[in-house]
Design an enzyme around this catalytic site. Structure first.
Site, PDB file in Angstrom:
ATOM      1  N   ASP A  41       0.829  -1.192   0.000  1.00  0.00           N
ATOM      2  CA  ASP A  41       0.000   0.000   0.000  1.00  0.00           C
ATOM      3  C   ASP A  41       0.868   1.248   0.000  1.00  0.00           C
ATOM      4  O   ASP A  41       0.643   2.190  -0.766  1.00  0.00           O
ATOM      5  CB  ASP A  41      -0.866  -0.031   1.262  1.00  0.00           C
ATOM      6  CG  ASP A  41      -2.054   0.874   1.136  1.00  0.00           C
ATOM      7  OD1 ASP A  41      -2.579   1.277   2.175  1.00  0.00           O
ATOM      8  OD2 ASP A  41      -2.441   1.182   0.007  1.00  0.00           O
ATOM      9  N   ASP A  43      -9.403  -0.749   3.554  1.00  0.00           N
ATOM     10  CA  ASP A  43      -8.860  -0.432   4.872  1.00  0.00           C
ATOM     11  C   ASP A  43      -9.734  -0.983   5.962  1.00  0.00           C
ATOM     12  O   ASP A  43      -9.250  -1.590   6.921  1.00  0.00           O
ATOM     13  CB  ASP A  43      -8.739   1.086   5.032  1.00  0.00           C
ATOM     14  CG  ASP A  43      -7.809   1.674   4.016  1.00  0.00           C
ATOM     15  OD1 ASP A  43      -8.108   2.760   3.517  1.00  0.00           O
ATOM     16  OD2 ASP A  43      -6.792   1.025   3.714  1.00  0.00           O
TER      17      ASP A  43
END
Lengths: 465, 289
Positions: free
Chosen positions: A257, A383
């Site tokens: 990420d 997330d």
């Protein structure tokens, strides 16, 4: 029926979550950045035909002031935004932990996904470590490939493919996974239920979910659905990922990420930049947004709509209307229901050029009652999913049980807080996973191995620290 | 056991703290963040102290009971000291945060004062400490079993709940006292907090002789609460305090809790009447400035 279908959990939901996590880890910044963009554009255009507030705006000084105010306002609203994200993240985690603690289905080992083919039931620790590394490597490469595929599709404007993909994955989540979830909950509480009732319930749940997520719906309902599908996805991961693999995947995906969002050639960064160039929002089905007030048409259909009428508008989250090509009578998205809803909320307001000029002339830091709704913050569903996976795994497998769960929960919230602080400082799209997952992992292993024996001994002797 | 004990102990331990949270903290996002950050700091201090304890235990003989108990006592004391050290670090962080908030606000006022932050930080520490002590016990209380079947005390759950409640309150008061001491450079206040914490934790070494631990703790809480309560002014704080507080004016019209004065009963001043107890001058005289 549940047993045989689990093995081959199809590619689609994984794609969805990979897109979500990989992409939109934080688009929060689109708001302020694009608003600044539009402000400066508007200022420099000075075009009487454009949708400004009826006042000539060709003041560079005003641009600078606006940017300073933006900075103040962004940071001043920081605490509110953090809470706007704390609440859904907490809710998602609570749902996941509650399910894990009560429904034993999600902690029972029933095979593994096809993305993690290597088993962890090996004789030696070395073999187990190797298998989990391989599993994590396979999973992460699948995610990378799908992200790149998504970016390519987006770049070449294959919107229909992307939308079809998203619709199929949300169909799967909303109907199939929730059906399994409901079945397991009924089994846990020994509730007798007939198929007809279940079919009705699932049908209603799913259809309303599809409408809320992909089209229009009340904000709270849409948020609730997004939280529910994140929780469902997280539960699937918790069930089907073996232990070491899960921790490794969490670690690797936060590194990925970081790389994907911050590196200049990272796929997510390219995606965000392309979206900003085209002045579009990213896929609404994959982002949790804390506010939806104005509906504005997308770029291709209506170039005029790009210039926001008011400095404090937020974005649209419905990408579908213009994509479908068939335009409704162009009310700019301000349909009748929207008008009614707005009238109900804040009273009938019609904006005339004079009133707009008057508003423009007000000092920009006047607090209207609309403030909490005006500036939203966005967080990608990936997330939510990975935070919940971490906390869920902690509650499922930790010896410290609730202490570990609580420690991971606090660690993730603090990580989110720090990420939002960095966002307020740097004002660009940031990955939301690295800080939180790092804290979460550190606290999980530390609490489970160090704090738990200490607390055990203290509780045994009833000492208090 | 079962639900009655579970709910009873939960509300004894966390009821007051929950109401404090709901009525004073939940409405303000900034306070919630400070609360969670306080909980985080407490957690980090616990982590470090359990690391030290763990190393000590691994380096020692596991069969020696007296040694293990001694190490545990050492662990508790060390943990208390570390908690107070982290409270000090948190104070430093909040000072910096206030300066940042003042710089970023439009009217030069911080939206929250250091006293409010002290209170919220104290609650954060207390809640996390209470949660870590109590949650596993509560989870066990839900299941089947008999308390004290092997000869231990039968009041285990109840006394744990009461101890947790008193510790949460004490952490709140210590937070306020500690920050007040740091703000005004009164080192004796800080030392008092540390010593009180050590005393309370030390008194739990008397457990299961609960009269040795619960009674002193409650007495201490009453004493500290009364003193701290006398010091919390009902009038607007900050702008009229000593020079060190002058740096951070808070919006006028806000009492300690952020409510306009008169919305809540101000605490009894030493003179015994509310009229003299409110108002900026009374604040100054009460604090001796």
């Amino acid at each position: 029926m549940s047993e045989e279908s689990e093995e081959s959990v199809p590619l689609l939901p994984l794609q969805q979550e990979s897109m979500a996590s990989a992409l939109f880890n934080t688009d929060q910044n689109d708001n302020s950045e694009r608003r600044r963009h539009d402000n400066s554009e508007r200022r420099r255009n000075d075009n009487p035909g454009s949708e400004t507030n009826g006042q000539p705006q060709n003041n560079i000084q005003q641009v600078v002031e606006d940017e300073e105010e933006d900075e103040e306002l962004t940071l001043k609203y920081g605490a509110k935004h953090v809470i706007m994200l704390f609440v859904p993240v907490t809710l998602c985690m609570v749902v996941v932990v509650a399910t894990i603690k009560s429904v034993s289905f999600y902690t029972r080992k029933d095979g593994q996904l096809i993305y993690t083919p290597f088993t962890e039931e090996t004789e030696t620790i070395g073999q187990r470590a190797l298998n989990s590394i391989l599993n994590a490597a396979i999973m992460i490469s699948v995610i990378i490939v799908m992200t790149i595929l998504l970016v390519v599709l987006y770049k070449y404007r294959c919107y229909k493919v992307i939308h079809g993909w998203l619709i199929i994955s949300s169909l799967l989540l909303l109907f199939f996974f929730s059906f399994i979830y409901l079945g397991e909950v009924f089994k846990t509480y020994n509730v007798a239920m007939d198929y007809i009732t279940v079919a009705l319930m699932i049908w209603n749940f799913g259809v309303v979910g599809m409408i809320c997520i992909h089209w229009k719906g009340p904000l709270r309902l849409q948020q609730a659905y997004l939280i529910m599908i994140s929780a469902l996805m997280a539960l699937v991961f918790i069930k089907y990922l073996p232990e070491w693999t899960a921790w490794l995947i969490l670690a690797v995906i936060s590194v990925y990420d970081l790389v994907a969002v911050l590196c200049p050639k990272g796929p997510l960064r390219m995606l965000v930049e392309t979206a900003q160039e085209r002045n579009e929002t990213l896929f609404p089905a994959l982002i949790y947004s804390s506010t939806m007030v104005w509906l504005v048409n997308m770029a291709e259909e209506d170039p005029e709509a790009q210039r926001k009428a008011s400095k404090n508008s937020t974005y649209d989250k419905q990408a579908n209307q213009p994509q479908n090509g068939d335009a409704e009578p162009d009310d700019g998205g301000f349909s009748q229901e929207w008008q009614q809803q707005r009238d109900n909320r804040i009273g009938p307001i019609e904006s005339t050029p004079e009133s707009r000029a008057a508003v423009q002339a007000l000092p920009s830091n006047s607090q209207t009652s609309e403030d909490p709704e005006e500036r939203g913050v966005k967080l990608g569903l990936g997330d939510f999913i990975f935070y919940s996976v971490l906390v869920g795994k902690a509650s499922a497998t930790a010896s410290g049980d609730w202490n570990t769960t609580l420690a991971c929960f606090v660690a993730i919230l603090i990580g989110l807080c720090l990420t939002l602080l960095l966002l307020a400082i740097f004002k660009k799209a940031l990955p939301a996973l690295p800080i939180s997952i790092t804290f979460g992992l550190v606290f999980y292993f530390a609490t489970d191995n160090l704090v738990q024996p200490f607390m055990d001994q203290l509780a045994f002797h009833q000492f208090y620290i | 056991m079962t639900l009655a004990v579970f709910f009873g102990c939960t509300f004894i331990a966390f009821g007051p703290a929950l109401s404090l949270f709901l009525f004073t903290i939940a409405r303000d996002p900034l306070r919630i963040i400070i609360l969670i950050a306080g909980a985080f700091f407490w957690l980090v201090s616990l982590l470090l102290s359990s690391l030290i304890w763990f190393i000590a235990v691994k380096a020692s003989d596991p069969r020696d009971e007296a040694l293990q108990r001694g190490l545990l006592i050492f662990g508790v004391m060390f943990s208390v000291l570390l908690q107070e050290a982290f409270r000090f670090l948190y104070y430093k962080l909040l000072r910096k945060a206030i300066e940042g908030l003042v710089a970023l606000s439009e009217d030069g006022c911080s939206p929250i004062s250091i006293q409010q932050m002290a209170y919220v930080a104290g609650v954060g520490f207390g809640l996390m400490s209470g949660a870590f002590s109590m949650i596993n016990l509560l989870a066990d209380a839900l299941g089947p079993g008999t308390v004290g079947i092997h000869g231990d005390s039968q009041l285990y759950f109840l006394t744990s709940a009461f101890m947790t409640m008193v510790l949460i309150f004490l952490h709140t008061f210590w937070g306020i006292l500690f920050f007040h001491g740091c703000e005004n450079q009164r080192w004796w206040e800080i030392a008092a907090v540390v010593l009180m914490h050590l005393a309370v934790s030390g008194s739990t070494f008397w457990n299961p002789l609960y009269v040795g631990s619960l009674v002193p703790s409650y007495l201490l809480m009453a004493v500290v609460g009364r003193d701290v309560g006398r010091w919390i002014p009902a009038a607007p704080v900050g702008g009229r305090g000593p020079a060190s507080l002058q740096l951070v004016p808070v919006r006028p019209g806000e009492g300690f809790w952020g409510l306009p004065p008169g919305d809540h009963r101000p605490l009894q001043g030493p003179e015994g009447d509310f009229q003299a107890g409110t108002g900026p001058d009374a604040v100054l005289t009460r604090w001796g400035y």
